[in-house]
Scaffold this motif. Structure first.
Motif, PDB file in Angstrom:
ATOM      1  N   VAL A  11       2.055  -2.389  -3.864  1.00 14.67           N
ATOM      2  CA  VAL A  11       2.981  -3.073  -4.772  1.00 14.67           C
ATOM      3  C   VAL A  11       2.728  -4.582  -4.735  1.00 14.67           C
ATOM      4  O   VAL A  11       2.739  -5.253  -5.771  1.00 14.67           O
ATOM      5  CB  VAL A  11       4.443  -2.754  -4.403  1.00 14.67           C
ATOM      6  CG1 VAL A  11       5.410  -3.414  -5.395  1.00 14.67           C
ATOM      7  CG2 VAL A  11       4.667  -1.248  -4.374  1.00 14.67           C
ATOM      8  N   ARG A  12       2.487  -5.094  -3.541  1.00 12.17           N
ATOM      9  CA  ARG A  12       2.150  -6.521  -3.424  1.00 12.17           C
ATOM     10  C   ARG A  12       0.855  -6.828  -4.165  1.00 12.17           C
ATOM     11  O   ARG A  12       0.729  -7.872  -4.816  1.00 12.17           O
ATOM     12  CB  ARG A  12       1.992  -6.897  -1.943  1.00 12.17           C
ATOM     13  CG  ARG A  12       3.288  -6.975  -1.162  1.00 12.17           C
ATOM     14  CD  ARG A  12       4.051  -8.238  -1.432  1.00 12.17           C
ATOM     15  NE  ARG A  12       3.378  -9.398  -0.836  1.00 12.17           N
ATOM     16  CZ  ARG A  12       3.691 -10.660  -1.091  1.00 12.17           C
ATOM     17  NH1 ARG A  12       4.625 -10.937  -1.971  1.00 12.17           N
ATOM     18  NH2 ARG A  12       3.065 -11.651  -0.499  1.00 12.17           N
ATOM     19  N   GLN A  13      -0.095  -5.918  -4.089  1.00  7.31           N
ATOM     20  CA  GLN A  13      -1.363  -6.132  -4.807  1.00  7.31           C
ATOM     21  C   GLN A  13      -1.146  -6.135  -6.314  1.00  7.31           C
ATOM     22  O   GLN A  13      -1.800  -6.890  -7.041  1.00  7.31           O
ATOM     23  CB  GLN A  13      -2.360  -5.044  -4.395  1.00  7.31           C
ATOM     24  CG  GLN A  13      -2.838  -5.170  -2.954  1.00  7.31           C
ATOM     25  CD  GLN A  13      -3.676  -3.997  -2.492  1.00  7.31           C
ATOM     26  OE1 GLN A  13      -3.566  -2.892  -3.038  1.00  7.31           O
ATOM     27  NE2 GLN A  13      -4.528  -4.219  -1.499  1.00  7.31           N
ATOM     28  N   LEU A  14      -0.219  -5.307  -6.797  1.00  9.98           N
ATOM     29  CA  LEU A  14       0.106  -5.314  -8.217  1.00  9.98           C
ATOM     30  C   LEU A  14       0.704  -6.663  -8.617  1.00  9.98           C
ATOM     31  O   LEU A  14       0.400  -7.192  -9.691  1.00  9.98           O
ATOM     32  CB  LEU A  14       1.085  -4.175  -8.533  1.00  9.98           C
ATOM     33  CG  LEU A  14       1.510  -4.029 -10.000  1.00  9.98           C
ATOM     34  CD1 LEU A  14       0.301  -3.817 -10.910  1.00  9.98           C
ATOM     35  CD2 LEU A  14       2.501  -2.869 -10.131  1.00  9.98           C
ATOM     36  N   SER A  15       1.523  -7.238  -7.750  1.00  7.48           N
ATOM     37  CA  SER A  15       2.092  -8.557  -8.053  1.00  7.48           C
ATOM     38  C   SER A  15       1.006  -9.632  -8.058  1.00  7.48           C
ATOM     39  O   SER A  15       1.070 -10.593  -8.832  1.00  7.48           O
ATOM     40  CB  SER A  15       3.192  -8.911  -7.045  1.00  7.48           C
ATOM     41  OG  SER A  15       2.656  -9.172  -5.755  1.00  7.48           O
ATOM     42  N   TRP A  16      -0.007  -9.462  -7.196  1.00  8.93           N
ATOM     43  CA  TRP A  16      -1.149 -10.381  -7.194  1.00  8.93           C
ATOM     44  C   TRP A  16      -1.885 -10.304  -8.538  1.00  8.93           C
ATOM     45  O   TRP A  16      -2.286 -11.327  -9.103  1.00  8.93           O
ATOM     46  CB  TRP A  16      -2.115 -10.036  -6.057  1.00  8.93           C
ATOM     47  CG  TRP A  16      -2.019 -10.925  -4.856  1.00  8.93           C
ATOM     48  CD1 TRP A  16      -1.652 -10.567  -3.588  1.00  8.93           C
ATOM     49  CD2 TRP A  16      -2.288 -12.330  -4.804  1.00  8.93           C
ATOM     50  NE1 TRP A  16      -1.676 -11.658  -2.763  1.00  8.93           N
ATOM     51  CE2 TRP A  16      -2.064 -12.753  -3.478  1.00  8.93           C
ATOM     52  CE3 TRP A  16      -2.681 -13.265  -5.755  1.00  8.93           C
ATOM     53  CZ2 TRP A  16      -2.223 -14.075  -3.072  1.00  8.93           C
ATOM     54  CZ3 TRP A  16      -2.848 -14.594  -5.354  1.00  8.93           C
ATOM     55  CH2 TRP A  16      -2.626 -14.977  -4.036  1.00  8.93           C
ATOM     56  N   LEU A  17      -2.074  -9.098  -9.045  1.00  6.47           N
ATOM     57  CA  LEU A  17      -2.722  -8.944 -10.344  1.00  6.47           C
ATOM     58  C   LEU A  17      -1.928  -9.651 -11.436  1.00  6.47           C
ATOM     59  O   LEU A  17      -2.505 -10.265 -12.345  1.00  6.47           O
ATOM     60  CB  LEU A  17      -2.861  -7.451 -10.683  1.00  6.47           C
ATOM     61  CG  LEU A  17      -4.004  -6.687 -10.015  1.00  6.47           C
ATOM     62  CD1 LEU A  17      -3.945  -5.208 -10.407  1.00  6.47           C
ATOM     63  CD2 LEU A  17      -5.357  -7.285 -10.407  1.00  6.47           C
ATOM     64  N   LEU A  18      -0.615  -9.565 -11.353  1.00  6.05           N
ATOM     65  CA  LEU A  18       0.240 -10.250 -12.329  1.00  6.05           C
ATOM     66  C   LEU A  18       0.032 -11.759 -12.267  1.00  6.05           C
ATOM     67  O   LEU A  18      -0.079 -12.424 -13.302  1.00  6.05           O
ATOM     68  CB  LEU A  18       1.701  -9.897 -12.073  1.00  6.05           C
ATOM     69  CG  LEU A  18       2.740 -10.588 -12.958  1.00  6.05           C
ATOM     70  CD1 LEU A  18       2.531 -10.241 -14.422  1.00  6.05           C
ATOM     71  CD2 LEU A  18       4.158 -10.207 -12.506  1.00  6.05           C
ATOM     72  N   VAL A  19      -0.044 -12.297 -11.059  1.00  3.91           N
ATOM     73  CA  VAL A  19      -0.275 -13.732 -10.900  1.00  3.91           C
ATOM     74  C   VAL A  19      -1.633 -14.122 -11.475  1.00  3.91           C
ATOM     75  O   VAL A  19      -1.756 -15.113 -12.216  1.00  3.91           O
ATOM     76  CB  VAL A  19      -0.179 -14.143  -9.414  1.00  3.91           C
ATOM     77  CG1 VAL A  19      -0.621 -15.594  -9.220  1.00  3.91           C
ATOM     78  CG2 VAL A  19       1.239 -13.957  -8.899  1.00  3.91           C
ATOM     79  N   LEU A  20      -2.668 -13.357 -11.151  1.00  2.06           N
ATOM     80  CA  LEU A  20      -4.016 -13.681 -11.620  1.00  2.06           C
ATOM     81  C   LEU A  20      -4.110 -13.574 -13.142  1.00  2.06           C
ATOM     82  O   LEU A  20      -4.741 -14.423 -13.798  1.00  2.06           O
ATOM     83  CB  LEU A  20      -5.030 -12.749 -10.967  1.00  2.06           C
ATOM     84  CG  LEU A  20      -5.227 -12.926  -9.456  1.00  2.06           C
ATOM     85  CD1 LEU A  20      -6.177 -11.859  -8.912  1.00  2.06           C
ATOM     86  CD2 LEU A  20      -5.752 -14.324  -9.132  1.00  2.06           C
TER      87      LEU A  20
END
Length: 329
Positions: free
Chosen positions: A174-183
């Motif tokens: 889930v944290r990685q999904l939020s990273w994708l959102l930031v990128l």
């Protein structure tokens, strides 16, 4: 000896700001970072980018605009003056963070990072004028302002939480999904600067070099990334519900939906009305809100514990308010 102390240390010995005051000064840096983006956009949209013909002076032989320079000179010079206001606000945050006990070096480092970004961007702004509004330099000027906003939002969040090691509130995917959102949002911002550099609002009525690309095609790419950001936001919200994440992160994602909806409406209005200056300026303001919301979403998925306790005069501890993920950035 007290006289041998540096000024910040002397202030820290005489003044103890509250945790709430430090948070308010951190929030003020966020507000000023947004203001400097919006006013910088106003300079370009009013064709005042070369209102001051040189830098660091406004015109050869004069630090301030002259009567002959008209309203464009006043607009450009006013934006330069706002840099001093921004420095004052960042300086107040640094002083408040340094004076707060126990000392939190993480906060003061973030404050100094903001200061040096402001100084570096001031130089880039000068180069922008000296190069006649080179679109690549103009883009870097905006991106540095976005970097300042990023550090300011992180400072705001850090001022409301402790210094423990970050603890994830959700699973790693889930944290990685939020990273994708930031990128994806960062890529959206960069593409937006390319649209600006290739588009019709060059920043000055005279002929100004533009990025040699079809701005309408770049605009379509920009829109494509908007849908990617929306899709990732929706996916993140449903994922947070599925894993029964705390209510606070889900609420922040809903706030992001609101910003994206506002920005989307403004984007379509400016496109169908053929980029009126006022609507473009509102769109720039909306871009800062979207970036703030995306950062808040990312930061809401971890915690660092409560604020450090402060010993009181009688040995008691000052009540410490734990960071609230519903409102902290």
């Amino acid at each position: 000896m007290p006289n041998s102390l540096n000024p910040l240390e002397q202030i820290a010995r005489r003044w103890q700001p509250s945790a709430a005051f430090v948070r308010r000064t951190a929030l003020a840096t966020v507000v000023m970072a947004v203001v400097i983006v919006v006013t910088g956009g106003a300079v370009r949209l009013t064709q005042s980018g070369l209102g001051c013909s040189t830098w660091p002076q406004c015109t050869p032989g004069s630090l301030t605009p002259t009567h002959e320079m008209g309203i464009n000179g006043l607009i450009e010079f006013g934006n330069r003056l706002l840099t001093y206001v921004l420095c004052a606000v960042v300086g107040l945050f640094i002083i408040a963070a340094r004076a707060r006990h126990p000392r939190r070096r993480s906060l003061t480092r973030l404050g100094w990072a903001q200061f040096w970004i402001v100084m570096g961007n001031a130089v880039v702004g000068g180069i922008t004028v000296l190069t006649g509004l080179n679109p690549y330099i103009v883009s870097s000027h905006f991106l540095l302002s976005t970097g300042l906003l990023t550090v300011a939002v992180i400072s705001w969040r850090r001022a409301a939480e402790g210094d423990a090691e970050p603890r994830d509130l959700v699973a790693r995917p889930v944290r990685q999904l939020s990273w994708l959102l930031v990128l994806a949002t960062a890529a959206l911002t960069v593409i937006g600067t390319v649209v600006t550099g290739a588009g019709p609002h060059a920043g000055d009525a005279r002929k100004v070099h533009r990025i040699p690309l079809d701005w309408q095609e770049i605009t379509q790419l920009h829109v494509d990334f908007v849908y990617i950001v929306i899709g990732l936001s929706v996916a993140l919200w449903f994922t947070l519900r599925a894993v029964k994440a705390p209510a606070a992160p889900r609420r922040v994602v809903l706030e992001l939906f609101g910003c994206l909806a506002f920005q989307g409406v403004i984007g379509y209005v400016q496109y169908f009305l053929h980029l009126p200056e006022l609507v473009v300026g509102i769109h720039m303001f909306g871009s800062t809100l979207v970036w703030i919301c995306v950062l808040r979403v990312f930061l809401s998925l971890r915690e660092r514990g409560p604020l450090p306790a402060v010993p009181g005069p009688a040995g008691d501890q000052e009540p410490v308010e734990a960071p609230r993920a519903t409102t902290a950035a």
